[in-house]
Motif scaffolding. Structure first.
Motif, PDB file in Angstrom:
ATOM      1  N   LEU A  77      30.541  39.885  31.609  1.00 51.42           N
ATOM      2  CA  LEU A  77      30.317  40.675  30.400  1.00 51.42           C
ATOM      3  C   LEU A  77      29.367  41.839  30.659  1.00 51.42           C
ATOM      4  CD1 LEU A  77      30.894  40.783  27.318  1.00 51.42           C
ATOM      5  CD2 LEU A  77      28.842  39.404  27.013  1.00 51.42           C
ATOM      6  N   LEU A  78      28.388  41.627  31.527  1.00 49.78           N
ATOM      7  CA  LEU A  78      27.381  42.650  31.796  1.00 49.78           C
ATOM      8  C   LEU A  78      27.810  43.672  32.844  1.00 49.78           C
ATOM      9  CD1 LEU A  78      24.158  40.443  31.696  1.00 49.78           C
ATOM     10  CD2 LEU A  78      25.071  41.956  29.911  1.00 49.78           C
ATOM     11  N   GLN A  79      28.939  43.439  33.504  1.00 48.50           N
ATOM     12  CA  GLN A  79      29.401  44.405  34.486  1.00 48.50           C
ATOM     13  C   GLN A  79      29.876  45.675  33.780  1.00 48.50           C
ATOM     14  OE1 GLN A  79      32.484  42.464  36.682  1.00 48.50           O
ATOM     15  NE2 GLN A  79      31.049  41.521  38.106  1.00 48.50           N
ATOM     16  N   PRO A  80      29.557  46.823  34.343  1.00 45.66           N
ATOM     17  CA  PRO A  80      30.025  48.060  33.709  1.00 45.66           C
ATOM     18  C   PRO A  80      31.546  48.133  33.764  1.00 45.66           C
ATOM     19  CG  PRO A  80      28.838  48.529  35.763  1.00 45.66           C
ATOM     20  CD  PRO A  80      28.771  47.057  35.534  1.00 45.66           C
ATOM     21  N   ARG A  81      32.123  48.628  32.710  1.00 40.00           N
ATOM     22  CA  ARG A  81      33.578  48.784  32.656  1.00 40.00           C
ATOM     23  C   ARG A  81      33.981  50.032  33.415  1.00 40.00           C
ATOM     24  NH1 ARG A  81      35.732  45.567  28.114  1.00 40.00           N
ATOM     25  NH2 ARG A  81      33.925  44.623  27.147  1.00 40.00           N
ATOM     26  N   GLY A  97      35.341  53.485  34.213  1.00 39.51           N
ATOM     27  CA  GLY A  97      35.411  54.703  33.418  1.00 39.51           C
ATOM     28  C   GLY A  97      34.260  54.879  32.442  1.00 39.51           C
ATOM     29  N   ALA A  98      33.423  53.836  32.309  1.00 44.26           N
ATOM     30  CA  ALA A  98      32.279  53.949  31.389  1.00 44.26           C
ATOM     31  C   ALA A  98      31.126  54.637  32.118  1.00 44.26           C
ATOM     32  CB  ALA A  98      31.846  52.563  30.908  1.00 44.26           C
ATOM     33  N   PRO A  99      30.299  55.425  31.422  1.00 44.64           N
ATOM     34  CA  PRO A  99      29.158  56.060  32.086  1.00 44.64           C
ATOM     35  C   PRO A  99      28.154  55.005  32.547  1.00 44.64           C
ATOM     36  CG  PRO A  99      29.140  56.500  29.713  1.00 44.64           C
ATOM     37  CD  PRO A  99      30.393  55.775  30.026  1.00 44.64           C
ATOM     38  N   ALA A 100      27.550  55.251  33.680  1.00 42.46           N
ATOM     39  CA  ALA A 100      26.604  54.296  34.271  1.00 42.46           C
ATOM     40  C   ALA A 100      25.296  54.265  33.545  1.00 42.46           C
ATOM     41  CB  ALA A 100      26.360  54.620  35.737  1.00 42.46           C
TER      42      ALA A 100
END
Length: 192
Positions: free
Chosen positions: A183-187, A189-192
């Motif tokens: 759940l906490l991993q960045p998706r 294409g999402a901004p870091a």
């Protein structure tokens, strides 16, 4: 459908049931194999298929509802009077073990559904807590609660409590933490 986890989970079910006659400890091992080991493997194997309980029963297969169902099944079958019934009636043993597997499968299917990620984490962590509590109550009871199982009923009961603490508590805690990590991993294409 992923065949390897499905077949592994299905293969573990009779192994767990075969342990059931070996005192309270064997019976507890059978419970933990059903809800905490076989059920998540079967749920992984069925995930996304037309047999996935989360797709078949979307209203019931929500993480918190499924966690409640599993808690009622687990705590209910550990009432000493029901334990005596199961110890002396093979039909009730089959009903009990089937309910454990069904409740575990419902919970794991619900929490693995992509739409339930955050609620799935909460459901697994809550389940870990109640499994730990029940295992501690069984293992730390000052007298035998389940005298029908063994000659040294208290020692057998204490070991059964440890099995529940270790297998049940840890399986759900690890599952909840693994889901939290996802759940906490960045998706992408999402901004870091």
């Amino acid at each position: 459908m992923s065949r390897a986890p499905l077949f592994a989970g299905l293969a573990l079910v009779p192994v767990g049931w075969a342990l059931s006659p070996f005192g309270m400890t064997g019976h507890m091992a059978a419970h933990m194999i059903a809800v905490a080991i076989a059920a998540p493997l079967i749920a992984l194997g069925l995930q996304g298929s037309r047999y996935d309980p989360a797709m078949l029963f979307p209203r019931l297969a929500t993480p918190l509802a499924a966690a409640l169902v599993e808690a009622v099944v687990v705590w209910g079958w550990h009432v000493p009077a029901l334990r005596r019934l199961v110890a002396h009636a093979p039909l009730w043993l089959a009903v009990e073990q089937a309910m454990f597997l069904a409740a575990g499968l419902l919970l794991w299917s619900a929490v693995l559904a992509p739409r339930h990620r955050a609620a799935g984490v909460a459901a697994l962590l809550v389940t870990s807590m109640h499994m730990t509590l029940l295992g501690a109550l069984i293992g730390l009871a000052p007298r035998p609660l389940y005298m029908h199982h063994a000659t040294d009923a208290l020692a057998d009961q204490q070991l059964a409590g440890v099995v529940m603490l270790l297998v049940g508590g840890i399986a759900y805690l690890v599952g909840g933490l693994a889901m939290l990590g996802r759940l906490l991993q960045p998706r992408e294409g999402a901004p870091a």
